[in-house]
Design an enzyme around this catalytic site. Structure first.
Site: not given
Ligand code: MG
Length: 305
Positions: A177, A185, A190, A194, A221
């Site tokens: 994780d 984020n 975003h 990504d 994630e």
């Protein structure tokens, strides 16, 4: 899944009459790699040795196993059921054609045939097959990171769990994780989020290298690795290496309490399956270890054994 095929598609001709094979093979050779078999049994032989072809041209009337029976068997075998079969036959009754198509044949051509039409049909069916293979492979991939998705992982977990039960070998499951990904984020946007997921996925993929290992995006994630035939010691080494590889990407993270860089927490579970246990228990154990790694300060691994 998509097999790696040579550029020229492979067409297998099954016919008991050498002249028929010769005529078709000559016409096909310019565009296809041609395999031939003089009977149904020999066709299975060719497929067993060379793998499934891209298309099969199949005669109906053959001594021993006829074309219908061969087609029926091909369509029952998961390894060959997706291969398009075109019957080429002198049997021109509509009932014969109906029977062939009902057995799952892609097409039915009666003799005497017009060669350019047969070639066009072969080309079209191979194109359909390639498109459906591509769609099938995309259905198992995560669109953002281009690694296998949750659906693929769930399937493989069941398969590997059963295999481990049969072989009594240890199966390792590793959950990853990204630490403080939500603040990352929120603060970096975003688009950056990504890009970060893609970089982390790449680093993890490069670190999971045996052909039998699977790395997948579990969701958000979270990533998972399934490592067959891996004991706790081996799993711990791999998990630690992967954690280090993500850290060494040096992706700046201004909102993490764990590190100035993007890091991951890792939970490792390992088990030689017992008859009364399920794959889900392995997943739950890994998840608990992941939670423990986070509670202990993140950017670390926790193992069940
Ligand atoms: Mg024949």
């Amino acid at each position: 899944m998509l097999d790696r095929k040579p550029d020229k598609p492979v067409v297998l001709i099954v016919d008991d009459t050498p002249t028929n094979i010769h005529v078709l093979a000559e016409a096909l050779r310019a565009h296809y790699r041609v395999q031939v078999a003089g009977s149904g049994l020999l066709a299975f032989d060719v497929i067993a040795r060379q793998g499934p072809p891209d298309l099969i041209l199949l005669d109906v009337m053959m001594p021993g196993m006829d074309g219908y029976e061969l087609c029926r068997r091909l369509k029952q075998d998961p390894g060959t059921q997706g291969v398009p079969v075109i019957f080429i036959t002198a049997k021109s009754d509509t009932q014969d054609e109906e029977r062939g198509l009902n057995l799952g044949a892609a097409d039915y051509v009666t003799k005497p045939f017009h060669l350019p039409i047969v070639l066009a049909r072969i080309r079209n069916h191979i194109q359909f097959k390639r498109q459906s293979d591509l769609l099938e492979s995309l259905a198992w991939l995560d669109g953002l990171t281009n690694i296998p998705n949750r659906r693929r992982f769930d399937e493989d977990l069941e398969t590997e769990w059963k295999r481990a039960q049969r072989t009594a070998k240890s199966l390792a499951l590793v959950m990853f994780d990204i630490d403080y990904f939500k603040p990352y984020n929120d603060q970096h946007g975003h688009g950056a989020g990504d890009a970060c997921l893609r970089q982390v996925a790449n680093a993890l993929r490069n670190g999971v290298s045996r052909p039998s290992d699977l790395l997948a995006r579990y969701g958000g994630e979270e990533f998972v690795a399934l490592l067959p035939d891996t004991d706790p010691k081996g799993a711990r080494i791999i998990a630690e290496r992967l954690r280090g590889q993500v850290e060494s990407l040096r992706i700046p993270h201004g909102y993490s309490d764990a590190s100035p860089w993007v890091t991951i927490s890792v939970g490792v579970a390992c088990s030689a399956p017992q008859p009364d246990t399920t794959a889900t228990s392995l997943l739950e154990t890994a998840d608990r270890q992941l939670y423990a790694a986070k509670s202990a300060g993140r950017n670390r691994i926790c193992c069940s054994a």
